[in-house]
Design a protein around this motif. Structure first.
Motif, PDB file in Angstrom:
ATOM      1  N   GLY A  95       0.824  -1.207   0.000  1.00  0.00           N
ATOM      2  CA  GLY A  95       0.000   0.000   0.000  1.00  0.00           C
ATOM      3  C   GLY A  95       0.855   1.252   0.000  1.00  0.00           C
ATOM      4  O   GLY A  95       0.645   2.167  -0.808  1.00  0.00           O
ATOM      5  N   THR A  96       1.834   1.298   0.888  1.00  0.00           N
ATOM      6  CA  THR A  96       2.760   2.431   0.923  1.00  0.00           C
ATOM      7  C   THR A  96       3.557   2.514  -0.372  1.00  0.00           C
ATOM      8  O   THR A  96       3.788   3.597  -0.909  1.00  0.00           O
ATOM      9  CB  THR A  96       3.696   2.317   2.138  1.00  0.00           C
ATOM     10  OG1 THR A  96       2.987   2.777   3.302  1.00  0.00           O
ATOM     11  CG2 THR A  96       4.949   3.174   1.980  1.00  0.00           C
ATOM     12  N   MET A  97       3.962   1.361  -0.910  1.00  0.00           N
ATOM     13  CA  MET A  97       4.698   1.348  -2.178  1.00  0.00           C
ATOM     14  C   MET A  97       3.853   1.955  -3.295  1.00  0.00           C
ATOM     15  O   MET A  97       4.333   2.775  -4.084  1.00  0.00           O
ATOM     16  CB  MET A  97       5.071  -0.086  -2.546  1.00  0.00           C
ATOM     17  CG  MET A  97       5.920  -0.809  -1.531  1.00  0.00           C
ATOM     18  SD  MET A  97       7.620  -0.276  -1.538  1.00  0.00           S
ATOM     19  CE  MET A  97       8.129  -0.847  -3.128  1.00  0.00           C
ATOM     20  N   GLY A  98       2.581   1.542  -3.360  1.00  0.00           N
ATOM     21  CA  GLY A  98       1.704   2.070  -4.408  1.00  0.00           C
ATOM     22  C   GLY A  98       1.502   3.565  -4.283  1.00  0.00           C
ATOM     23  O   GLY A  98       1.477   4.285  -5.285  1.00  0.00           O
ATOM     24  N   LEU A  99       1.379   4.053  -3.054  1.00  0.00           N
ATOM     25  CA  LEU A  99       1.185   5.481  -2.836  1.00  0.00           C
ATOM     26  C   LEU A  99       2.429   6.278  -3.204  1.00  0.00           C
ATOM     27  O   LEU A  99       2.340   7.335  -3.841  1.00  0.00           O
ATOM     28  CB  LEU A  99       0.797   5.728  -1.382  1.00  0.00           C
ATOM     29  CG  LEU A  99      -0.607   5.247  -1.008  1.00  0.00           C
ATOM     30  CD1 LEU A  99      -0.786   5.202   0.500  1.00  0.00           C
ATOM     31  CD2 LEU A  99      -1.663   6.133  -1.630  1.00  0.00           C
ATOM     32  N   ILE A 100       3.601   5.779  -2.815  1.00  0.00           N
ATOM     33  CA  ILE A 100       4.839   6.472  -3.184  1.00  0.00           C
ATOM     34  C   ILE A 100       4.998   6.491  -4.692  1.00  0.00           C
ATOM     35  O   ILE A 100       5.309   7.523  -5.294  1.00  0.00           O
ATOM     36  CB  ILE A 100       6.055   5.808  -2.512  1.00  0.00           C
ATOM     37  CG1 ILE A 100       6.018   6.022  -1.003  1.00  0.00           C
ATOM     38  CG2 ILE A 100       7.359   6.370  -3.083  1.00  0.00           C
ATOM     39  CD1 ILE A 100       7.121   5.285  -0.248  1.00  0.00           C
ATOM     40  N   HIS A 101       4.766   5.357  -5.343  1.00  0.00           N
ATOM     41  CA  HIS A 101       4.882   5.288  -6.799  1.00  0.00           C
ATOM     42  C   HIS A 101       3.907   6.248  -7.483  1.00  0.00           C
ATOM     43  O   HIS A 101       4.256   6.911  -8.460  1.00  0.00           O
ATOM     44  CB  HIS A 101       4.615   3.855  -7.279  1.00  0.00           C
ATOM     45  CG  HIS A 101       5.754   2.916  -7.046  1.00  0.00           C
ATOM     46  ND1 HIS A 101       5.573   1.562  -6.806  1.00  0.00           N
ATOM     47  CD2 HIS A 101       7.099   3.119  -7.014  1.00  0.00           C
ATOM     48  CE1 HIS A 101       6.758   0.980  -6.655  1.00  0.00           C
ATOM     49  NE2 HIS A 101       7.688   1.909  -6.764  1.00  0.00           N
ATOM     50  N   ALA A 102       2.684   6.324  -6.959  1.00  0.00           N
ATOM     51  CA  ALA A 102       1.672   7.190  -7.574  1.00  0.00           C
ATOM     52  C   ALA A 102       2.037   8.661  -7.438  1.00  0.00           C
ATOM     53  O   ALA A 102       2.006   9.421  -8.412  1.00  0.00           O
ATOM     54  CB  ALA A 102       0.302   6.923  -6.942  1.00  0.00           C
ATOM     55  N   ILE A 103       2.384   9.077  -6.231  1.00  0.00           N
ATOM     56  CA  ILE A 103       2.627  10.498  -5.974  1.00  0.00           C
ATOM     57  C   ILE A 103       3.960  10.948  -6.559  1.00  0.00           C
ATOM     58  O   ILE A 103       4.064  12.010  -7.181  1.00  0.00           O
ATOM     59  CB  ILE A 103       2.569  10.786  -4.460  1.00  0.00           C
ATOM     60  CG1 ILE A 103       1.163  10.476  -3.916  1.00  0.00           C
ATOM     61  CG2 ILE A 103       2.935  12.234  -4.164  1.00  0.00           C
ATOM     62  CD1 ILE A 103       1.067  10.493  -2.398  1.00  0.00           C
ATOM     63  N   ALA A 104       4.994  10.132  -6.384  1.00  0.00           N
ATOM     64  CA  ALA A 104       6.335  10.524  -6.831  1.00  0.00           C
ATOM     65  C   ALA A 104       6.441  10.621  -8.339  1.00  0.00           C
ATOM     66  O   ALA A 104       7.291  11.353  -8.862  1.00  0.00           O
ATOM     67  CB  ALA A 104       7.370   9.534  -6.298  1.00  0.00           C
TER      68      ALA A 104
END
Length: 236
Positions: A95-104
């Motif tokens: 979940g954190t990985m997906g959020l970092i990938h999306a925002i970054a």
């Protein structure tokens, strides 16, 4: 390595995580309620990234293995080298990985002094594995993840084994090379469990394109499941 608590696929949870990490208030995650035209039309535009939660099944694992083998054998279009991709090494951190990938990998605003901005800056010039180690040793992200996971509508599970997984889709410029002039945008999938970013084809409309990709790759031919969930990153 300890398992993190799985994040609930809920825009309130994702937005709680994002605000604490540093995402500005003019962007937010919203539910995508379905893949037909009428429901896609309800999604706030422009869509900057899409996060998908899907069930891990024998069929999906077989398809993943086959696809990885095909990429190893035949290659794929060159991926934009400026994309930030991190190898997942922490159990349940998808979940954190997906959020970092999306925002970054979107042009949304992140506070310059925020944990996420500092993390993205420190990732520059590092390998995906070095970025993973950086995430492992950044306790603040584990804290943000835990607080968001505990703030969902569902009770925190006592058994942290899960068969659900987050992945992310973004639009990225086609990598430049001989004959690539005017190549436009590509849909790129960013999943920390894979061997690297995956080119999913030409991007004409990120939301419409990802809806077709999810239908074809993740849903078609698999068992019927209510555990699929999609959320878009776009204007608040």
């Amino acid at each position: 390595m300890p398992r993190w608590i799985p994040l609930e696929s809920n825009p309130d949870v994702l937005n709680q995580w994002s605000r604490k990490a540093g995402l500005a208030h003019n962007a937010a995650f919203d539910d995508i309620y379905g893949l037909d035209e009428g429901l896609l039309a309800m999604v706030p535009q422009p869509v900057k990234a899409i996060v998908l939660l899907f069930p891990i099944t024998p069929q999906s694992e077989s398809k993943r293995k086959q696809e990885d083998e095909e990429i190893d054998k035949n290659g794929q279009p060159s991926i934009d080298p400026t994309l930030l991709w991190i190898k997942q090494t922490i159990p349940n951190a998808c979940g954190t990985m997906g959020l970092i990938h999306a925002i970054a990998n979107s042009d949304v605003t992140v506070s310059p002094a925020s944990p996420l901005a500092k993390f993205i800056d420190e990732c520059q010039g590092k390998t995906p594995e070095e970025r993973a180690k950086l995430l492992e040793t950044t306790p603040l992200f584990e804290t943000i993840h835990s607080e968001a996971a505990s703030g969902g509508q569902s009770a925190v599970p006592t058994n942290l084994d899960t068969d659900l997984h987050f992945t992310c889709f973004v639009a990225a410029p086609a990598a430049r090379g001989p004959g690539s002039e005017g190549a436009g945008l590509r849909v790129v999938e960013l999943d920390g469990r894979r061997k690297g970013p995956i080119d999913r084809g030409e991007c004409t409309d990120l939301l419409q394109d990802v809806a077709k990709i999810v239908q074809e790759i993740y849903i078609k031919g698999g068992p019927e499941s209510l555990q699929f969930s999609m959320m878009s990153l776009g204007p608040a």
